[in-house]
Design an enzyme around this catalytic site. Structure first.
Site, PDB file in Angstrom:
ATOM      1  N   LYS A   1       2.580   2.296 -12.190  1.00 52.37           N
ATOM      2  CA  LYS A   1       3.721   2.941 -11.548  1.00 52.37           C
ATOM      3  C   LYS A   1       3.293   3.674 -10.285  1.00 52.37           C
ATOM      4  O   LYS A   1       2.106   3.917 -10.046  1.00 52.37           O
ATOM      5  CB  LYS A   1       4.405   3.910 -12.517  1.00 52.37           C
ATOM      6  CG  LYS A   1       3.473   4.942 -13.120  1.00 52.37           C
ATOM      7  CD  LYS A   1       4.202   5.837 -14.115  1.00 52.37           C
ATOM      8  CE  LYS A   1       3.265   6.867 -14.721  1.00 52.37           C
ATOM      9  NZ  LYS A   1       3.961   7.903 -15.494  1.00 52.37           N
TER      10      LYS A   1
ATOM     11  N   CYS B   1      15.766   1.776 -20.977  1.00 59.50           N
ATOM     12  CA  CYS B   1      15.368   0.407 -20.615  1.00 59.50           C
ATOM     13  C   CYS B   1      15.628  -0.642 -21.695  1.00 59.50           C
ATOM     14  O   CYS B   1      16.057  -1.763 -21.362  1.00 59.50           O
ATOM     15  CB  CYS B   1      13.920   0.372 -20.129  1.00 59.50           C
ATOM     16  SG  CYS B   1      12.787   1.461 -20.964  1.00 59.50           S
TER      17      CYS B   1
ATOM     18  N   ASP C   1      18.516   6.594 -14.097  1.00 63.36           N
ATOM     19  CA  ASP C   1      17.733   5.417 -14.447  1.00 63.36           C
ATOM     20  C   ASP C   1      18.320   4.158 -13.834  1.00 63.36           C
ATOM     21  O   ASP C   1      19.545   4.022 -13.728  1.00 63.36           O
ATOM     22  CB  ASP C   1      17.717   5.263 -15.967  1.00 63.36           C
ATOM     23  CG  ASP C   1      16.338   4.948 -16.503  1.00 63.36           C
ATOM     24  OD1 ASP C   1      15.457   4.648 -15.690  1.00 63.36           O
ATOM     25  OD2 ASP C   1      16.155   5.010 -17.727  1.00 63.36           O
TER      26      ASP C   1
ATOM     27  N   HIS D   1      17.211  -0.308 -13.623  1.00 63.68           N
ATOM     28  CA  HIS D   1      16.260  -1.373 -13.913  1.00 63.68           C
ATOM     29  C   HIS D   1      16.648  -2.603 -13.112  1.00 63.68           C
ATOM     30  O   HIS D   1      17.800  -3.032 -13.145  1.00 63.68           O
ATOM     31  CB  HIS D   1      16.231  -1.659 -15.411  1.00 63.68           C
ATOM     32  CG  HIS D   1      15.761  -0.478 -16.201  1.00 63.68           C
ATOM     33  ND1 HIS D   1      16.636   0.432 -16.747  1.00 63.68           N
ATOM     34  CD2 HIS D   1      14.507  -0.022 -16.465  1.00 63.68           C
ATOM     35  CE1 HIS D   1      15.945   1.383 -17.340  1.00 63.68           C
ATOM     36  NE2 HIS D   1      14.661   1.132 -17.186  1.00 63.68           N
TER      37      HIS D   1
ATOM     38  N   ARG E   1      14.134  13.380 -26.621  1.00 62.62           N
ATOM     39  CA  ARG E   1      12.745  13.318 -27.064  1.00 62.62           C
ATOM     40  C   ARG E   1      12.378  14.657 -27.682  1.00 62.62           C
ATOM     41  O   ARG E   1      12.689  15.709 -27.118  1.00 62.62           O
ATOM     42  CB  ARG E   1      11.808  12.981 -25.901  1.00 62.62           C
ATOM     43  CG  ARG E   1      12.142  11.644 -25.257  1.00 62.62           C
ATOM     44  CD  ARG E   1      11.288  11.354 -24.045  1.00 62.62           C
ATOM     45  NE  ARG E   1      11.822  10.226 -23.302  1.00 62.62           N
ATOM     46  CZ  ARG E   1      11.394   9.839 -22.108  1.00 62.62           C
ATOM     47  NH1 ARG E   1      10.395  10.497 -21.534  1.00 62.62           N
ATOM     48  NH2 ARG E   1      11.938   8.807 -21.488  1.00 62.62           N
TER      49      ARG E   1
ATOM     50  N   GLN F   1      18.562  10.898 -17.108  1.00 58.35           N
ATOM     51  CA  GLN F   1      17.768  10.208 -16.096  1.00 58.35           C
ATOM     52  C   GLN F   1      18.675   9.450 -15.142  1.00 58.35           C
ATOM     53  O   GLN F   1      19.668   8.849 -15.568  1.00 58.35           O
ATOM     54  CB  GLN F   1      16.813   9.215 -16.751  1.00 58.35           C
ATOM     55  CG  GLN F   1      15.726   9.850 -17.604  1.00 58.35           C
ATOM     56  CD  GLN F   1      14.862   8.793 -18.264  1.00 58.35           C
ATOM     57  OE1 GLN F   1      15.357   7.894 -18.928  1.00 58.35           O
ATOM     58  NE2 GLN F   1      13.559   8.901 -18.087  1.00 58.35           N
TER      59      GLN F   1
ATOM     60  N   HIS G   1      11.351  -0.531 -13.191  1.00 62.74           N
ATOM     61  CA  HIS G   1      11.997   0.705 -13.638  1.00 62.74           C
ATOM     62  C   HIS G   1      11.942   1.696 -12.476  1.00 62.74           C
ATOM     63  O   HIS G   1      10.904   1.833 -11.838  1.00 62.74           O
ATOM     64  CB  HIS G   1      11.250   1.327 -14.817  1.00 62.74           C
ATOM     65  CG  HIS G   1      10.993   0.418 -15.971  1.00 62.74           C
ATOM     66  ND1 HIS G   1      11.517   0.635 -17.228  1.00 62.74           N
ATOM     67  CD2 HIS G   1      10.244  -0.710 -16.076  1.00 62.74           C
ATOM     68  CE1 HIS G   1      11.082  -0.308 -18.055  1.00 62.74           C
ATOM     69  NE2 HIS G   1      10.305  -1.134 -17.381  1.00 62.74           N
TER      70      HIS G   1
END
Length: 648
Positions: free
Chosen positions: A474, A339, A388, A390, A368, A386, A520
């Site tokens: 979320k 992000c 992902d 946005h 991570r 991910q 997100h």
């Protein structure tokens, strides 16, 4: 005092009456089944006095709460005692309940093996057969310390000494103080209420979960109301072991791990990579239809980027450490999130209200640092991808965009056979707001948007306080797989904070600068975790469109290999992927091996098929389908895929 029952009725009892007194006052049947009480929302032992007007409900052994208390009693009062009986020099650590069971951590003087579990189980049953009563006493901190010092239980001493409370330490005894343990309770009033149980496995566990501390031995178990429920659970576990994605990942040649590469860093093999690519292409196609733009960002970012986003402050100490460069004071991080990068892409040029919404999507790999003891196949890794995206939108567009993302998530679930799910509305903890960034006003708006969108879509929802991300609430999708296990797959988050931190702007219709809102979303979540869950859900029998090996051509002998190659070329042109089994093996062996590899279709070619330009088709798990021409098989094959990917 007045006791208000769940049905609203009121009973008057003498001050200091216990939960057992209340149950007996209601009826002898309830008194016999009662194991604990809930007083003003707090679980208490059946023997605890009730000293004021209260709302009280009785917990019976046949309830879910009763099952949880039975499991707690089994671990703290039965397993712990059995181990001390058999291994007197053992020290007791902690013993909580977990989903479907319990565990207890011990420090054994001499290591035990899984073979020893049978004798521990036998001793547990012997203890239970006595039907001992369990009594609770309250102690001051110093008295509790002295009691456990006297029996050389140093871990219990440590727990007590580090506690902030000064008194009311709960100690539970059996059989004239022959066994004692420190526990938060509540416990069963007696061991007569214990149902069916089984010890399941051993594991290592660091004291307090800290690798700097001593490694203890953890004994796991499961417990149920009766033998029937226990056996049903054990069958589910047996099936789960057959479906274990780590086992099937090896057998189907999807992925592997290497200590030289690093723990928690999966290596995708050719078939696994093809599976990933099919999922990625499926998602990209759906995103293209929904107006997403694909972007690509680096695997590292300047430390200042994550300081701006707040990720470094929240997670920096538990992440991979900064990468320094020859330039003094310059440091980069392995990307933990996509992000912040997408915020910078949005910011690269001025934006107008007419440009919004802008939807950026990326299959971005992030890193991570997970503790080695927490790594587990593909479900818990250190490097993962991910799906992902946005969405940067105006405040008046938030709900509409949120609903569109819900539609996308549900489309994904339908295509992949996940039909049993619940949407979890994850909100911040109103009692612990310092965990989060941003104003109350922004949080209220974001939470309202999620609640309203979920209601409009008619989703079955549950609300969980304290489960929000640090920057926003979320919607998490909790999916049940074929074995009834719950997994968190797919998440959508509303964020007013990062646009503010990155000073993102657009020029509104009033010609003034405004902040966009950021959504997100990741329908798969982690691609690695999603694949793991999918493998276990379908036991490796992937939907035809997703299977990395869709066909296996089986020539009856080497004389027909050239025809098999010709056939494969035709199918390759049609987008059907697979292999030729040209081993010098009998056709029966080739069919069996294909079945084990869960190949959807086996195409058998021999003299007759070659002469007629056709192929004999077998379907995995079903057997012979008949003889097809290549064109007929292609049409049949594509019809199955079209039907499975058809939208609602």
């Amino acid at each position: 005092m007045k006791i208000t029952l769940p049905d609203g009725s009121i009973r008057e009892l003498a001050d200091g009456s216990s939960g057992l007194d209340l149950a007996s006052d209601i009826g002898p049947g309830l008194a016999k089944a009662a194991v604990a009480v809930i007083v003003n929302g707090i679980q208490k032992d059946l023997s605890d006095p009730i000293d004021q007007d209260s709302e009280v409900s009785i917990i019976t052994i046949d309830s879910d709460e009763g099952l949880e208390i039975m499991r707690h009693t089994l671990t703290a009062q039965v397993l712990a005692r059995a181990v001390k009986n058999l291994y007197p020099d053992t020290k007791l650590a902690i013993g909580p309940t977990i989903a479907d069971g319990f565990y207890y951590d011990f420090e054994f003087k001499k290591a035990i093996s899984p073979d020893d579990l049978a004798s521990i189980e036998k001793e547990m049953k012997k203890i239970i057969s006595n039907g001992s009563s369990i009594t609770k006493t309250l102690h001051s901190k110093s008295d509790a310390m002295n009691i456990f010092k006297g029996v050389n239980e140093s871990y219990k001493e440590s727990i007590i000494s580090e506690s902030e409370q000064d008194d009311n330490f709960q100690l539970y005894y059996q059989d004239n103080n022959e066994f004692v343990d420190l526990c938060r309770g509540p416990h069963l009033p007696s061991l007569k209420h214990i149902g069916a149980f089984r010890l399941t496995k051993l594991a290592g566990a660091y004291w307090k979960g800290d690798s700097k501390n001593k490694m203890l031995t953890r004994i796991y178990g499961t417990a149920w109301k009766n033998e029937k429920e226990l056996n049903a659970y054990l069958l589910r576990i047996e099936e789960a072991e057959k479906r274990d994605h780590r086992k099937l990942g090896r057998e189907l040649e999807l992925f592997t791990f290497s200590e030289k590469v690093g723990m928690g860093l999966p290596l995708w093999l050719p078939k696994g990579t093809l599976l990933r690519e099919r999922l990625i292409n499926f998602m990209k196609k759906a995103q293209d239809k929904s107006g997403y733009q694909q972007v690509t960002t680096p695997h590292i970012g300047h430390k200042a980027l994550y300081e701006t986003s707040g990720h470094y402050e929240k997670y920096g100490k538990d992440s991979f450490q900064p990468i320094t460069t020859p330039h003094e004071g310059e440091a980069f991080l392995l990307k933990p999130m996509n992000c912040p990068h997408h915020c910078e892409i949005y910011k690269h040029k001025p934006r107008s209200y007419k440009d919004l919404p802008i939807r950026y999507a990326e299959f971005g790999t992030v890193y991570r640092y997970e503790q080695s003891g927490e790594l587990h196949g593909l479900t818990r890794v250190r490097g993962f991808t991910q799906d992902d995206a946005h969405i940067f939108c105006r405040p008046d567009q938030v709900k509409e965009e949120f609903i569109k993302v819900i539609d996308l998530v549900l489309y994904v679930f339908k295509a992949l056979g996940f039909s049993d799910y619940t949407a979890q509305i994850s909100l911040r903890d109103p009692e612990n707001k310092q965990k989060y960034i941003g104003s109350d006003e922004a949080w209220d708006k974001a939470e309202a948007a999620i609640i309203e969108a979920s209601a409009e879509k008619g989703l079955e929802t549950v609300t969980e306080l304290g489960e929000a991300a640090f920057y926003g609430p979320k919607l998490d999708f909790m999916v049940k797989d074929a074995l009834g296990r719950k997994w968190q797959l797919g998440t959508i988050q509303v964020d007013y904070q990062l646009p503010d931190r990155f000073q993102l702007e657009y020029i509104g219709s009033d010609n003034q600068k405004h902040r966009p809102v950021m959504i997100h979303r990741a329908p798969f979540g982690s691609l690695e975790r999603f694949v793991a869950v999918l493998i276990e859900h379908c036991a490796g029998d992937f939907p035809l469109w997703l299977a990395p090996e869709q066909i296996n051509i089986l020539p009856i002998s080497e004389k027909f290999i050239s025809y098999a190659e010709e056939l494969k070329g035709i199918l390759d042109e049609a987008g059907i992927t697979g292999t030729i089994d040209n081993r010098d093996e009998k056709i029966g062996r080739k069919i069996r091996d294909s079945e084990v590899r869960k190949v959807p279709f086996m195409l058998i070619v021999g003299e007759k098929e070659q002469e007629e330009g056709k192929v004999a088709v077998r379907k995995h798990g079903q057997g012979d389908l008949g003889v097809f021409s290549p064109a007929e098989f292609i049409q049949y094959f594509k019809g199955i895929i079209s039907e499975s990917l058809a939208k609602e």
